[in-house]
Design a protein around this motif. Structure first.
Motif, mmCIF file in Angstrom:
data_model
loop_
_atom_site.group_PDB
_atom_site.id
_atom_site.type_symbol
_atom_site.label_atom_id
_atom_site.label_comp_id
_atom_site.label_asym_id
_atom_site.label_seq_id
_atom_site.Cartn_x
_atom_site.Cartn_y
_atom_site.Cartn_z
ATOM 1 N N GLU A 168 14.460 203.313 -1.755
ATOM 2 C CA GLU A 168 14.386 202.759 -0.403
ATOM 3 C C GLU A 168 15.256 201.516 -0.262
ATOM 4 N N MET A 169 15.427 200.770 -1.346
ATOM 5 C CA MET A 169 16.355 199.639 -1.296
ATOM 6 C C MET A 169 17.778 200.139 -1.038
ATOM 7 N N ILE A 170 18.160 201.215 -1.736
ATOM 8 C CA ILE A 170 19.521 201.759 -1.593
ATOM 9 C C ILE A 170 19.710 202.385 -0.222
ATOM 10 N N ALA A 171 18.720 203.169 0.221
ATOM 11 C CA ALA A 171 18.809 203.821 1.533
ATOM 12 C C ALA A 171 18.825 202.781 2.648
ATOM 13 N N GLY A 172 17.933 201.783 2.533
ATOM 14 C CA GLY A 172 17.879 200.739 3.548
ATOM 15 C C GLY A 172 19.153 199.930 3.615
ATOM 16 N N ARG A 173 19.726 199.610 2.460
ATOM 17 C CA ARG A 173 20.974 198.853 2.446
ATOM 18 C C ARG A 173 22.104 199.655 3.078
ATOM 19 N N MET A 174 22.114 200.971 2.871
ATOM 20 C CA MET A 174 23.142 201.801 3.494
ATOM 21 C C MET A 174 23.024 201.727 5.017
ATOM 22 N N LEU A 175 21.799 201.787 5.535
ATOM 23 C CA LEU A 175 21.600 201.674 6.985
ATOM 24 C C LEU A 175 22.017 200.287 7.476
ATOM 25 N N GLU A 176 21.644 199.252 6.728
ATOM 26 C CA GLU A 176 22.028 197.895 7.118
ATOM 27 C C GLU A 176 23.541 197.761 7.173
ATOM 28 N N ALA A 177 24.219 198.245 6.135
ATOM 29 C CA ALA A 177 25.670 198.059 6.009
ATOM 30 C C ALA A 177 26.446 198.679 7.163
ATOM 31 N N PHE A 178 25.936 199.795 7.729
ATOM 32 C CA PHE A 178 26.665 200.484 8.797
ATOM 33 C C PHE A 178 26.078 200.217 10.178
ATOM 34 N N SER A 179 25.131 199.263 10.252
ATOM 35 C CA SER A 179 24.542 198.878 11.536
ATOM 36 C C SER A 179 25.379 197.794 12.214
ATOM 37 N N LYS A 180 25.048 197.521 13.468
ATOM 38 C CA LYS A 180 25.734 196.472 14.211
ATOM 39 C C LYS A 180 25.395 195.102 13.629
ATOM 40 N N LYS A 181 26.240 194.145 13.934
ATOM 41 C CA LYS A 181 25.951 192.779 13.489
ATOM 42 C C LYS A 181 24.742 192.229 14.242
ATOM 43 N N CYS A 182 24.117 191.220 13.651
ATOM 44 C CA CYS A 182 22.995 190.524 14.282
ATOM 45 C C CYS A 182 23.582 189.404 15.136
ATOM 46 N N VAL A 183 23.146 189.336 16.391
ATOM 47 C CA VAL A 183 23.669 188.326 17.316
ATOM 48 C C VAL A 183 22.538 187.386 17.714
ATOM 49 N N LYS A 184 22.778 186.081 17.554
ATOM 50 C CA LYS A 184 21.762 185.088 17.872
ATOM 51 C C LYS A 184 22.339 184.010 18.800
ATOM 52 N N ASP A 185 21.495 183.487 19.675
ATOM 53 C CA ASP A 185 21.830 182.295 20.431
ATOM 54 C C ASP A 185 21.294 181.102 19.652
#
Length: 454
Positions: A168-185
């Motif tokens: 799940e660490m590997i699968a989750g990191r794959m999803l994170e890596a190809f997701s959009k950037k995090c945008v904060k104000d």
């Protein structure tokens, strides 16, 4: 200096930009705050902050995060990652790259779609589309022998326990890596009391992006989630103020995670060998685990004292070998030249170590009580059996008490010392006891019987 204020029912703290070396100077500002009981808003700065997703895992990064998040040793993580690879659930684990080549990118969306029904990642997997995958982890020029660790198209529904955790660490990191950037104000407010400036920071997430995969919130003790709206020149009331006394902290003791990072930065080992290097330290009793911390043993410190100034302990040289081997592999350096240089180096360090003067205390010579064949040799910090397969070692330092030759001799010849005064407990209390061998020839305390009062 810390001050607490509020606006529209929202309370928040601010910290002084200046650090005070003397308490008296801080007390002057504290007195001014308590007298005026107000702060003036000097400036309000707002900006949008973009946080790119983390890169895919290489082995070392996987080992570091598995240690810090789950307490797994580097060796355990490698073992599980190898097991997942052999089960065709993840790709080759012994990699030093955190990128994939462009030809593998074509398979990524297929792998992501395989997680649509996953109870942990289904929602985030469905949110990704093939047309807007983040390409930060795609770089043909940064691929070594093997690309970053990702999952395969095979189902991992039968996994459980620690195997499931690493998957799940590997699968989750794959999803994170190809997701959009995090945008904060992000908002920074500066408040003034006289010439002293206080600052507070806050942020609000506009687009969670990759942080939504594990519902990951950035931990920052100096930042609040949301600040009230204030304007320059506005006056705020002081609710509370105090002087914060802090001391300079020494460097943190290594964990496996931090040690792996230091080894990587120094060029020691490869992703495939670093776990084995650490396990060797444990096997030779140079280092021990205490919860997540790694602590040197007396034996390890003794070895360190002997080799610390020698060429064999040159970290930079060890790291350069890895680079040289890569150059040989790429055809940029002649292997025979490297071999000849190593032959010279080997002769030099061998001569250097053979000339090390290790003083042997006195002329003591006791038979080893454990193997019965070796002789106990006395050194400045230890007494050890001459038979390498025996392994009996008696360290001179025991609970802050240095053992004399005679005390060690008594222990070796009779199995027990007379009562020794002045040991120190972990709490710093002094106590008296004899030292004795247990059945496994480990040294234990033998406390004298207390005499009953008549």
């Amino acid at each position: 200096m810390k001050v607490q204020t509020e606006k529209a029912g929202v309370s928040f703290a601010a910290i002084s930009k200046e650090k005070f070396e003397q308490r008296d100077a801080a007390d002057v500002i504290l007195g001014l705050l308590q007298e005026q009981k107000t702060l003036c808003v000097q400036s309000v700065e707002k900006k949008e902050v973009n946080q790119e997703p983390p890169l895919l895992y290489d082995l070392t990064t996987l080992q570091k995060e598995a240690n810090s998040k789950h307490g797994f040793s580097a060796d355990k993580t490698l073992s599980i990652a190898q097991k997942l690879y052999e089960a065709k659930l993840t790709t080759y684990p012994r990699t030093g790259s955190r990128y994939i080549p462009s030809d593998v990118l074509a398979e990524i969306y297929i792998l992501i779609s395989g997680l649509w029904d996953n109870t942990v990642f289904g929602k985030q997997a469905l949110a990704l589309s093939n047309s807007n995958l983040n390409l930060r982890s795609v770089d043909d020029k940064k691929i070594t022998d093997h690309h970053a660790i990702i999952i395969t198209e095979n189902s991992a529904s039968g996994l459980s326990g620690d195997d499931k955790t690493i998957y799940e660490m590997i699968a989750g990191r794959m999803l994170e890596a190809f997701s959009k950037k995090c945008v904060k104000d992000a908002t920074t407010i500066r408040l003034a009391c006289g010439d002293t400036i206080f600052e507070t920071k806050g942020s609000v997430i506009k687009q969670a992006g990759w942080r939504a995969v594990f519902d990951d919130r950035e931990e920052n003790e100096d930042e609040v989630e949301k600040l009230p709206t204030v304007i320059e020149g506005e006056t705020l009331s002081v609710l509370q103020s105090e002087v914060l006394e802090k001391q300079t902290k020494p460097k943190s003791i290594h964990t496996e995670s931090s040690l792996l990072g230091t080894m990587e930065d120094s060029g020691i080992g490869t992703p495939a060998t670093r776990a084995a290097i650490i396990e060797t330290l444990f096997a030779r009793d140079y280092v021990r685990r205490e919860k997540k911390s790694l602590l040197p043993t007396d034996k390890g410190l003794s070895v360190y004292e002997i080799v610390k100034d020698k060429r064999i302990a040159d970290v930079a040289l060890t790291g350069s070998w890895e680079n040289t081997l890569s150059q040989i592999e790429a055809g940029e350096m002649d292997a025979d030249t490297f071999r000849q240089a190593n032959e010279i180096y080997t002769r030099q360090i061998t001569a250097e170590l053979l000339n090390v003067s290790i003083a042997i205390s006195g002329e003591n010579e006791c038979a080893c009580p454990k193997c019965k064949t070796g002789k106990m040799i006395f050194y400045p910090k230890v007494a050890k059996c001459s038979e390498t397969n025996c392994g009996l070692i008696v360290f001179r330092n025991k609970s802050e008490k240095q053992l004399s030759d005679k005390q060690i001799t008594d222990l070796l010849t009779t199995g027990k010392t007379p009562v020794i005064k002045g040991f120190k407990s972990k709490g710093g209390k002094s106590f008296d006891a004899s030292l004795a061998f247990d059945a496994d020839y480990k040294i234990v305390f033998d406390f004298p019987e207390k005499k009953e009062k008549k």
